[in-house]
Every structure is written in structure tokens, then in C-alpha cells.
Design a protein around this motif. Structure first.
Motif, PDB file in Angstrom:
ATOM      1  N   CYS A 107      45.117  50.229  41.243  1.00  0.00           N
ATOM      2  CA  CYS A 107      44.290  48.311  41.973  1.00  0.00           C
ATOM      3  C   CYS A 107      42.613  48.724  41.682  1.00  0.00           C
ATOM      4  O   CYS A 107      42.811  47.679  40.884  1.00  0.00           O
ATOM      5  N   TYR A 119      55.957  49.523  48.076  1.00  0.00           N
ATOM      6  CA  TYR A 119      54.737  49.467  47.102  1.00  0.00           C
ATOM      7  C   TYR A 119      55.324  49.331  45.442  1.00  0.00           C
ATOM      8  O   TYR A 119      55.232  49.805  44.705  1.00  0.00           O
ATOM      9  N   ALA A 177      46.311  40.675  44.493  1.00  0.00           N
ATOM     10  CA  ALA A 177      47.313  39.346  44.819  1.00  0.00           C
ATOM     11  C   ALA A 177      46.695  38.798  44.722  1.00  0.00           C
ATOM     12  O   ALA A 177      46.402  37.133  44.484  1.00  0.00           O
ATOM     13  N   LEU A 178      45.242  38.464  45.889  1.00  0.00           N
ATOM     14  CA  LEU A 178      44.721  37.257  46.701  1.00  0.00           C
ATOM     15  C   LEU A 178      44.155  36.986  45.673  1.00  0.00           C
ATOM     16  O   LEU A 178      43.857  35.421  45.127  1.00  0.00           O
ATOM     17  N   ARG A 237      44.038  49.123  48.886  1.00  0.00           N
ATOM     18  CA  ARG A 237      45.003  46.944  48.292  1.00  0.00           C
ATOM     19  C   ARG A 237      45.384  46.467  47.627  1.00  0.00           C
ATOM     20  O   ARG A 237      44.404  45.517  46.984  1.00  0.00           O
ATOM     21  N   GLN A 238      46.687  46.492  47.443  1.00  0.00           N
ATOM     22  CA  GLN A 238      47.377  45.952  46.376  1.00  0.00           C
ATOM     23  C   GLN A 238      47.340  44.884  47.190  1.00  0.00           C
ATOM     24  O   GLN A 238      47.300  43.533  45.673  1.00  0.00           O
ATOM     25  N   ASP A 239      46.981  44.250  47.988  1.00  0.00           N
ATOM     26  CA  ASP A 239      46.867  42.937  48.309  1.00  0.00           C
ATOM     27  C   ASP A 239      45.687  42.044  48.541  1.00  0.00           C
ATOM     28  O   ASP A 239      45.907  40.946  48.375  1.00  0.00           O
TER      29      ASP A 239
END
Length: 352
Positions: free
Chosen positions: A89, A127, A224-225, A219-221
């Protein structure tokens, strides 16, 4: 620990290495088209159709990186995957496959290793990561876990540590110092328990910081953000060794300085209060504690409006020319040279 003493447990020698591998991998399902062949042959076979492949590896050793007195094996398996996914990430890439290698001493039963793998499989499922191979071995040093993770990205999307430019904003996801304070709490309760096993651990109301230590999340989110709001960081790193260490890595590799503002560093109220209860400075815990696995990154000032309203990203400073040095500006306005005192992999100490 009594998890190893139960008479109903299965000795791993009864299965042998190949039997153990077959037992642990029999339910693996592959989800990525890039995974042509996973477990079961001499090597995995992958096909990425023109994408760039990223590889990272981490090793966790009993007594150095984890203490089974307070670390459930399922949590340990989950964490061992997460700390590797975090590295991918941090390159602005997507983790896709892992290999899992385990060394274990004779005290570990089949049921104990199954519990460890339950956490590993849970993290991979959550994930969307394929397990494609690994190794098992006996160990005279207790439990050893070695994970290699592969990820994929378009070449133009990859972010390195060395791209920060003068004037870039310094950003960090989430909050910091929680994992370190969770560790302090667990270590304290372990000592109390060893002195008097009749005393139950006092962890009530501390769920957040305990989870920050035992069950971190990559924090893959955030990746994406950033993709959704069309912001490509100029430099990025994950916060594994403490904020100060990571800021210095970016500055050194980018040949830049920085101004980091103490009042802007995000610290959860539970982390703050627990640090005070331990007579520790919460800021020092955030700067040097480590294991938060948040993402530290720099962005161009022109991207400020795109990110300013995101509650899970804090702007904590900015990048300067190298000659200005790396500085921490205290809440009182005093200027201090930023120094790293985080995790020492060869000294086995956490400085706080």
C-alpha cells in the motif's frame, strides 16, 4: 501456555511436513486472474499483463517481534499478513498474492498452527489476497513467521519515498501512538500476572489501543481514497517504525527538509490519556512508538482542496529545502531537530 498442554492436541510429527502443508492449504481458493498456479507445484505461476510487480517480505520472530503471553495466535496470523500488505500500500499499489513460511518448535501442536493460519486466511480473505506458496520447518528458536507479498500497479501510479518536493504538504492517515501504548499496557499486565497469576488483566475500556497493537489494518482504503479523488502522492511510506523515522526516510531519500508541527500530529484521546497514565509524553509515543501501519505521504499544494475535508487524513507539516533541516515545531512554537528513536531491529528495544 495451556494452549500447548491439552492432551487432545495433535503432534505435528504425526502428519509430517507434506501432510501438514496439505492439511493447511486444502481449502485455499484463488481469486486473482493473475494467479495461474498457486500452491501444489515447484513454483507458483503468475501473469500480470503488462503491470509492474512489487515484492516485499517481512519476518516475525517469537521473543523479538511478538510475545505469546498476550498475543493470541489468530491475531498473530492476521497481523503477520497486514504488516506485509502495508508495504505494498505504501507504494500506492494493490497487494495480490502472498507466500507464507513458518518455523515452529516442538511445543506447537497442529491445533495451535491451525489457529495461526485461521488469522492468516482471515486477513487474506478480507483484503482479497491469494496465498500461492510457502514453506514449513522445525525451529529451535520458537515460532518464526516469514511472509512475502506481491502487488501490482501501473508504472505511472507507483509512489516511491524519494519524490517529495519543496512546498509539498506532509500528510498522515489515521492516528498515531496507539499501537505503542497498547504494547505498554499489555507488557504491564503481563508483569502483574507473572507476579500473581490470580490477578486478572485490567484492560477494560482499552479495546482500541489493544487492537492497534494486536490487530493492525493495512490502509488499503487510503490508497482507494487517493485514487478516487485523483491525488497521486509525491512520496509515501508506511508508519511501522514511528512517525519521526518515516518522515526522516522521506526527507533523506528526497534530499529535502521538513517542518513538522506537534499540534497537528493526530493522537486518539485513549492513546493520549494512557500515555499520561504511564507518565509518557503522548507526542513522543506518536513520534517513536511504531507499529501503527498508517500511511505517511506528501502531496502537492495544488491538491490541498481535494483532501482537506477527509477526516481520516491529517496535514501535519510541509517539505522544505534540505538546508533548512528536519524540524519539529512544538506546541509552544519552539523549534527542535527531528530525531528518530523508534524500533531497533537488532537491539530489541522500543524507545519511547
Amino acid at each position: 501456555m495451556d494452549m500447548f498442554d491439552n492432551v487432545d492436541r495433535t503432534n505435528i510429527e504425526e502428519l509430517g511436513e507434506f501432510g501438514l502443508i496439505k492439511h493447511l492449504t486444502k481449502n485455499i481458493q484463488l481469486n486473482h486472474p493473475s494467479t495461474i498456479k498457486g500452491v501444489g507445484d515447484d513454483a507458483a505461476v503468475l501473469n500480470y499483463d503488462g503491470k509492474k510487480v512489487l515484492v516485499s517480505t517481512d519476518m516475525l520472530l517469537e521473543g523479538i517481534h511478538f510475545d505469546l503471553a498476550y498475543t493470541p495466535l489468530k491475531h498473530l496470523g492476521y497481523k503477520s499478513i497486514q504488516v506485509n500488505l502495508s508495504d505494498i500500500c505504501a507504494m500506492n499499489a494493490t497487494p495480490t498474492q502472498v507466500t507464507v513460511s513458518i518455523g515452529m518448535s516442538s511445543k506447537y501442536t497442529l491445533e495451535a498452527i491451525e489457529e495461526l493460519y485461521e488469522g492468516i486466511y482471515l486477513a487474506c480473505e478480507k483484503y482479497n489476497v491469494d496465498i500461492i506458496g510457502g514453506d514449513t520447518s522445525s525451529s529451535k528458536q520458537g515460532l518464526v513467521i516469514s511472509i512475502t507479498v506481491l502487488g501490482v500497479a501501473n508504472e505511472e501510479d507507483i509512489v516511491y519515498r524519494n519524490g517529495a518536493e519543496e512546498g509539498d504538504l506532509l500528510c498522515v492517515s489515521g492516528d498515531l501512538g496507539g499501537a505503542y501504548m497498547g504494547l505498554q499496557l499489555l507488557e504491564r499486565e503481563k508483569l502483574i500476572y507473572l507476579e500473581n497469576p490470580k490477578i486478572q488483566p485490567d484492560l477494560e475500556g482499552k479495546d482500541y489501543i489493544i487492537e492497534r497493537q494486536l490487530k493492525p489494518e493495512a490502509r488499503q482504503d487510503i490508497i482507494a481514497l487517493l485514487r478516487d479523488i485523483k491525488v497521486k502522492p509525491t512520496a509515501m511510506i508506511d508508519v511501522s517504525d514511528g512517525l519521526a523515522s518515516e518522515v526522516l526516510h522521506i526527507c533523506k531519500q528526497s534530499n529535502k527538509g521538513c517542518q513538522l508541527y506537534e499540534e497537528k500530529i493526530p493522537i486518539d484521546p485513549m492513546t493520549y490519556q494512557t500515555a499520561r497514565d504511564f507518565n509518557l509524553d503522548p507526542t513522543v509515543c506518536a513520534l517513536s512508538g511504531g507499529e501503527d501501519y498508517e500511511l505517511l505521504f506528501t502531496i502537492k499544494q495544488a491538491d490541498y482542496d481535494k483532501i482537506k475535508n477527509d477526516v481520516d487524513v491529517s496535514i501535519i507539516g510541509y517539505i522544505t529545502e534540505a538546508a533548512a533541516g528536519c524540524n519539529l515545531i512544538s506546541k509552544a512554537g519552539a523549534v527542535h531537530e527531528l530525531k528518530a528513536q523508534g524500533w531497533n531491529a537488532f537491539g530489541n528495544v522500543k524507545n519511547g
